[in-house]
Design an enzyme around this catalytic site. Structure first.
Site, PDB file in Angstrom:
ATOM      1  N   LYS A  92       0.807  -1.217   0.000  1.00 21.19           N
ATOM      2  CA  LYS A  92       0.000   0.000   0.000  1.00 21.19           C
ATOM      3  C   LYS A  92       0.847   1.277   0.000  1.00 21.19           C
ATOM      4  CE  LYS A  92      -4.466  -1.479   1.737  1.00 21.19           C
ATOM      5  NZ  LYS A  92      -4.386  -2.959   1.740  1.00 21.19           N
ATOM      6  N   GLU A 114     -10.728   6.940   3.299  1.00 23.73           N
ATOM      7  CA  GLU A 114     -11.643   6.101   4.064  1.00 23.73           C
ATOM      8  C   GLU A 114     -10.897   4.813   4.379  1.00 23.73           C
ATOM      9  OE1 GLU A 114     -11.603   6.058   0.747  1.00 23.73           O
ATOM     10  OE2 GLU A 114     -11.178   3.911   0.638  1.00 23.73           O
ATOM     11  N   SER A 381       1.883  -9.711  -0.832  1.00 24.26           N
ATOM     12  CA  SER A 381       1.482  -8.303  -0.746  1.00 24.26           C
ATOM     13  C   SER A 381       1.722  -7.674   0.629  1.00 24.26           C
ATOM     14  CB  SER A 381       0.013  -8.163  -1.130  1.00 24.26           C
ATOM     15  OG  SER A 381      -0.793  -9.024  -0.352  1.00 24.26           O
TER      16      SER A 381
HETATM   17  C1  LIG Z   1      -5.191  -3.984   1.233  1.00 17.09           C
HETATM   18  C2  LIG Z   1      -4.448  -5.234   0.993  1.00 17.09           C
HETATM   19  C3  LIG Z   1      -4.773  -6.114  -0.065  1.00 17.09           C
HETATM   20  C4  LIG Z   1      -5.953  -5.912  -0.966  1.00 17.09           C
HETATM   21  O1  LIG Z   1      -5.918  -4.796  -1.764  1.00 17.09           O
HETATM   22  P1  LIG Z   1      -5.588  -4.847  -3.324  1.00 17.09           P
HETATM   23  O2  LIG Z   1      -5.933  -3.491  -3.794  1.00 17.09           O
HETATM   24  O3  LIG Z   1      -6.445  -5.920  -3.946  1.00 17.09           O
HETATM   25  O4  LIG Z   1      -4.165  -5.179  -3.461  1.00 17.09           O
HETATM   26  C5  LIG Z   1      -3.993  -7.243  -0.255  1.00 17.09           C
HETATM   27  N1  LIG Z   1      -2.964  -7.527   0.559  1.00 17.09           N
HETATM   28  C6  LIG Z   1      -2.615  -6.717   1.591  1.00 17.09           C
HETATM   29  C7  LIG Z   1      -1.473  -7.096   2.446  1.00 17.09           C
HETATM   30  C8  LIG Z   1      -3.355  -5.563   1.841  1.00 17.09           C
HETATM   31  O5  LIG Z   1      -3.011  -4.770   2.880  1.00 17.09           O
END
Ligand SMILES: *Cc1c(COP(=O)(O)O)cnc(C)c1O
Length: 400
Positions: A92, A114, A381
């Site tokens: 993010k 938000e 992610s």
């Molecule tokens: C917010 C988040 C996601 C989901 O958001 P995307 O926009 O689909 O990437 C996935 N993995 C993590 C670790 C997140 O914090």
């Protein structure tokens, strides 16, 4: 029809998807943002400053890690793109730094966002502190009660968390209140969207800021293996980490792109977030996308063990890529996800986010399709540190 790299068009359309379904009062702000982004997206000094911050402050480039024990276990070569090591513990940061830098160039002084579970609010609070911009985060009252840890983290970083009392007091009500606030404060405020959703130009600019994941990945895998991977897998909530790692591989047609949605408690229970797989076309938060909805077009409540995937829609570019059969859509349930979460922790010493664990769980389900020399890259992610309270309720260990 093929994907030829010019999407979205000027109206923000990815084929039929996307667009600008916004109230007239927001149009000047969206146009201003669009113009600013078009000005800066190819500006070398902007790009340099963006990357320099992600490098010195965020920790980029993140490693592309060969997961040896996991590879032996599943029977193909598995690489993990370590976005969990980015500052803030997730991908993010790429988006919030990009948008806040753009807002700063536009002369904005404040950020508004938000948040549902608090992860995007936390990331926005980081960017607000970094750039010295006043930050307000709208959050449903129900979510504030459930996510005390994230609320506290945002406050520590100097952000103001504003409780939303309307409707179901959760994410969608927070988005409504956040947008309403923006309408009356557009002159000095940027609305920082959390994923590749919302009206144009948001899906475009969030993708462009997250593309750094795929650009690095391509360079790294060529250095490490001398060839492109057979498949890239990523979880899909709104879709930003998935499009971020996949975008620069779209034209490499021998690379399978696999997006993994949350099957929650299972299809048969109706408690899931499979918007791409099971949704129908509809408009949510300013854009046309696949949506979970009932026969009357009312939006259904989504469900997932991971807060980041708990969204009833999905970004317009993914809808388009699915329709072109360029994106393969798979799912993983809460239980399958927990198993893979534990497996990666034990085999590699990495505690993954529950969101990312969906992609790991999917690999487990389709591993028979790959042979031992095939390369699969999974976008890790985020880190699982934020999820330990939920995990602890599901996985108990005894001291022997
Ligand atoms: C917010 C988040 C996601 C989901 O958001 P995307 O926009 O689909 O990437 C996935 N993995 C993590 C670790 C997140 O914090």
């Amino acid at each position: 029809m093929k994907y030829n790299g010019i999407y979205p068009n000027k109206c923000g359309k990815f084929g039929d998807f996307g667009g600008i379904f916004a109230p007239e009062v927001l149009m000047p702000a969206l146009c201003e943002l669009d113009e600013a982004f078009e000005k800066y997206r190819n500006d070398e000094s902007f790009k340099k400053e963006f990357y320099q911050i992600l490098e010195s402050y965020g920790g980029r480039p993140t490693p592309l890690f060969y997961a040896k024990r996991l590879s032996e276990n599943v029977g193909c070569k598995v690489y993990l793109k370590r976005e969990d090591l980015l500052h803030g513990g997730a991908h993010k940061l790429n988006n919030v730094i990009g948008q806040a830098l753009l807002a700063k160039k536009m002369g904005k002084k404040k950020l508004v966002a938000e948040t549902g579970a608090g992860q995007h609010g936390f990331a926005t609070a980081i960017a607000g502190a970094y750039f010295g911009m006043e930050t307000k985060v709208f959050m449903g009252k129900v979510d504030i009660a459930r996510q005390a840890y994230n609320v506290y983290r945002m406050q520590l970083l100097g952000a103001e968390v504003i409780p939303v009392e309307s409707g179901s007091k959760t994410l969608k009500d927070a988005i409504n209140d956040g947008l309403r606030y923006w309408i009356t404060n557009v002159r000095d405020t940027h609305y920082l969207m959390g994923s590749v959703v919302g009206p144009h130009p948001y899906p475009l600019l969030v993708r462009e800021f997250q593309r750094i994941i795929g650009i690095e990945t391509k360079k790294q895998i060529m250095e490490l293996e001398g060839r492109l991977p057979n498949a890239i897998m990523a979880c899909i909530g709104g879709g930003s980490n998935a499009i971020g790692i996949m975008y620069d591989f779209i034209e490499n047609e021998n690379v399978q792109l696999i997006g993994v949605e949350a099957a929650g408690e299972g299809l048969e229970t109706g408690k899931h977030s499979i918007a791409l797989g099971l949704g129908r076309r509809g408009v949510l938060h300013g854009s046309l996308m696949y949506l979970l909805q009932n026969e009357y077009g009312n939006i259904l409540k989504s469900h997932s063990i991971s807060a980041g995937l708990d969204y009833p829609g999905v970004g317009p570019e993914h809808c388009f890529l699915k329709e072109l059969s360029r994106l393969r859509v798979e799912t993983a349930t809460d239980n399958e996800t927990l198993e893979s979460f534990q497996k990666l922790s034990v085999l590699e010493g990495i505690i993954p986010a529950l969101e990312s664990s969906h992609a790991l769980a999917c690999l487990e389900k389709i591993k028979g399709e790959f042979n031992k020399d095939d390369i699969v890259i999974i976008n890790l992610s985020g880190s699982g540190s934020k999820d330990l309270n939920i995990i602890k309720q599901r996985l108990e260990f005894k001291v022997k």
